[in-house]
Design an enzyme around this catalytic site. Structure first.
Site, PDB file in Angstrom:
ATOM      1  N   ASN A  78      -5.576  -5.682  -6.012  1.00  0.00           N
ATOM      2  CA  ASN A  78      -6.732  -4.927  -5.538  1.00  0.00           C
ATOM      3  C   ASN A  78      -6.559  -3.414  -5.647  1.00  0.00           C
ATOM      4  O   ASN A  78      -7.553  -2.685  -5.696  1.00  0.00           O
ATOM      5  CB  ASN A  78      -7.013  -5.307  -4.077  1.00  0.00           C
ATOM      6  CG  ASN A  78      -7.986  -4.372  -3.408  1.00  0.00           C
ATOM      7  OD1 ASN A  78      -9.188  -4.386  -3.695  1.00  0.00           O
ATOM      8  ND2 ASN A  78      -7.479  -3.529  -2.511  1.00  0.00           N
TER       9      ASN A  78
ATOM     10  N   TYR B 245     -13.627   5.217 -15.377  1.00  0.00           N
ATOM     11  CA  TYR B 245     -13.517   4.093 -14.452  1.00  0.00           C
ATOM     12  C   TYR B 245     -13.961   2.792 -15.118  1.00  0.00           C
ATOM     13  O   TYR B 245     -13.303   1.751 -15.004  1.00  0.00           O
ATOM     14  CB  TYR B 245     -14.353   4.368 -13.208  1.00  0.00           C
ATOM     15  CG  TYR B 245     -14.296   3.284 -12.167  1.00  0.00           C
ATOM     16  CD1 TYR B 245     -13.169   3.102 -11.378  1.00  0.00           C
ATOM     17  CD2 TYR B 245     -15.387   2.432 -11.960  1.00  0.00           C
ATOM     18  CE1 TYR B 245     -13.111   2.104 -10.419  1.00  0.00           C
ATOM     19  CE2 TYR B 245     -15.339   1.438 -10.999  1.00  0.00           C
ATOM     20  CZ  TYR B 245     -14.194   1.273 -10.230  1.00  0.00           C
ATOM     21  OH  TYR B 245     -14.150   0.278  -9.289  1.00  0.00           O
TER      22      TYR B 245
ATOM     23  N   ASP C  41       0.847  -1.191   0.000  1.00  0.00           N
ATOM     24  CA  ASP C  41       0.000   0.000   0.000  1.00  0.00           C
ATOM     25  C   ASP C  41       0.881   1.239   0.000  1.00  0.00           C
ATOM     26  O   ASP C  41       2.026   1.198   0.464  1.00  0.00           O
ATOM     27  CB  ASP C  41      -0.902  -0.003   1.242  1.00  0.00           C
ATOM     28  CG  ASP C  41      -2.143   0.853   1.059  1.00  0.00           C
ATOM     29  OD1 ASP C  41      -3.204   0.281   0.746  1.00  0.00           O
ATOM     30  OD2 ASP C  41      -2.045   2.083   1.208  1.00  0.00           O
TER      31      ASP C  41
ATOM     32  N   THR D  37     -17.094   0.895   1.414  1.00  0.00           N
ATOM     33  CA  THR D  37     -15.676   1.081   1.727  1.00  0.00           C
ATOM     34  C   THR D  37     -15.419   2.550   2.056  1.00  0.00           C
ATOM     35  O   THR D  37     -16.260   3.416   1.777  1.00  0.00           O
ATOM     36  CB  THR D  37     -14.787   0.692   0.531  1.00  0.00           C
ATOM     37  OG1 THR D  37     -15.086   1.571  -0.582  1.00  0.00           O
ATOM     38  CG2 THR D  37     -15.023  -0.755   0.117  1.00  0.00           C
TER      39      THR D  37
ATOM     40  N   ASP E  52       4.051   1.714  -4.495  1.00  0.00           N
ATOM     41  CA  ASP E  52       3.324   2.571  -5.433  1.00  0.00           C
ATOM     42  C   ASP E  52       3.192   1.788  -6.734  1.00  0.00           C
ATOM     43  O   ASP E  52       4.176   1.580  -7.436  1.00  0.00           O
ATOM     44  CB  ASP E  52       4.092   3.869  -5.652  1.00  0.00           C
ATOM     45  CG  ASP E  52       3.417   4.804  -6.655  1.00  0.00           C
ATOM     46  OD1 ASP E  52       2.388   4.416  -7.240  1.00  0.00           O
ATOM     47  OD2 ASP E  52       3.934   5.921  -6.860  1.00  0.00           O
ATOM     48  N   VAL E  53       1.969   1.345  -7.066  1.00  0.00           N
ATOM     49  CA  VAL E  53       1.808   0.470  -8.229  1.00  0.00           C
ATOM     50  C   VAL E  53       2.037   1.193  -9.551  1.00  0.00           C
ATOM     51  O   VAL E  53       2.081   0.559 -10.607  1.00  0.00           O
ATOM     52  CB  VAL E  53       0.420  -0.212  -8.238  1.00  0.00           C
ATOM     53  CG1 VAL E  53       0.254  -1.123  -7.037  1.00  0.00           C
ATOM     54  CG2 VAL E  53      -0.711   0.804  -8.345  1.00  0.00           C
TER      55      VAL E  53
ATOM     56  N   LYS F 248     -11.904  -0.842 -15.828  1.00  0.00           N
ATOM     57  CA  LYS F 248     -12.341  -2.128 -15.292  1.00  0.00           C
ATOM     58  C   LYS F 248     -12.682  -3.113 -16.408  1.00  0.00           C
ATOM     59  O   LYS F 248     -12.494  -4.335 -16.259  1.00  0.00           O
ATOM     60  CB  LYS F 248     -13.514  -1.936 -14.333  1.00  0.00           C
ATOM     61  CG  LYS F 248     -13.116  -1.214 -13.049  1.00  0.00           C
ATOM     62  CD  LYS F 248     -11.973  -1.936 -12.327  1.00  0.00           C
ATOM     63  CE  LYS F 248     -11.589  -1.278 -11.038  1.00  0.00           C
ATOM     64  NZ  LYS F 248     -10.517  -2.007 -10.304  1.00  0.00           N
TER      65      LYS F 248
END
Length: 259
Positions: free
Chosen positions: A81, A146, A38, A181, A54-55, A150
């Site tokens: 995720n 978004y 994360d 969330t 950091d992706v 996806k």
């Protein structure tokens, strides 16, 4: 609770909160050693291992996955995720925002998987689960960017499953509906009428309520488990029936009816 993950090591990106943290806790409760990658892993509780990642940065991802594999003694399960949201039609966001969201939501999956594959190839129970969204299959208003990311994640999942099935690496994805969330709560807080927006989100899902992070985690656990070793290339909806049910309107949403 079953101990089907006993002896296995798992990495969960975006594991500091929400679906990621719920998944990490579930895997640990079922016997896995788990690292949460994360941007800010400081709040990750024991026995989970927090690793800064950091992706969007290849060097950061490579170092984080190597650290996790070293601390866990290998890697058997990868849960991709980490992701961010975006609002608006195709006109609403400039090119830079399109590149930014795709970089996190799609290329982030690529970077993490690429770093994990050498470790997964050494596992007898290798599994990858990508967290996708109902937005991949349903046309949602004001979610063009978004939804595009996806949709790409779902297609990527199927391609990865085909590429790696001969190596014994299973690849599946979950498509949650609207999940309760911290991110969704922030969106609600920013709405002009948070209560009305929450009511609309609940009503959109046939079960009449938001999906819980624990329910998505349970689906991820199912797909990642060695007990489902014949399951790969599967898209599992966890959306309160939104993708397949077409109910007649009712005066009282199911979630508000007395038991």
């Amino acid at each position: 609770m079953t101990r089907d993950f006993a002896g296995l090591a798992a990495v969960v990106t975006g594991g500091g909160s929400g679906i990621g943290l719920a998944t990490a806790r579930l895997l640990a409760a079922r016997g896995a050693t788990v690292a949460c990658l994360d941007l800010d892993p400081t709040g990750v509780p024991d026995p989970l291992v927090g690793v800064t990642c950091d992706v969007t940065d290849t060097d950061s991802v490579t170092a984080a996955v190597a650290t996790a594999a070293s601390r866990l003694g290998g890697l058997d399960v990868l849960v991709n995720n980490a992701g961010i949201g975006a609002r608006g039609t195709v006109e609403a966001n400039p090119d830079a925002e399109w590149h930014r969201v795709f970089d996190v939501n799609v290329v982030g999956v690529v970077r993490t998987t690429r770093a994990a594959l050498p470790h997964l190839r050494a596992s007898a129970a290798a599994a990858i689960v990508n967290v996708c969204s109902i937005a991949a299959t349903a046309g949602l208003p004001d979610r063009a960017l978004y939804s595009a990311t996806k949709g790409a994640v779902q297609a990527l999942t199927l391609a990865m499953a085909a590429d790696h099935v001969a190596e014994g690496i299973r690849v599946n994805c979950v498509n949650p509906g609207t999940v309760d969330t911290p991110w969704v709560r922030r969106l609600l807080d920013a709405a002009a009428d948070p209560a009305a927006e929450l009511t609309a989100l609940r009503a959109r899902q046939p079960i009449g309520r938001l999906v819980s992070a624990a329910e998505v985690a349970a689906a991820i656990g199912y797909l990642a488990s060695p007990l489902t070793a014949a399951t790969t290339g599967t898209v599992l909806a966890v959306d309160g029936g939104m993708h397949g049910l077409r109910l007649r309107p009712t005066a009282t949403p199911p979630g508000d009816r007395p038991a």
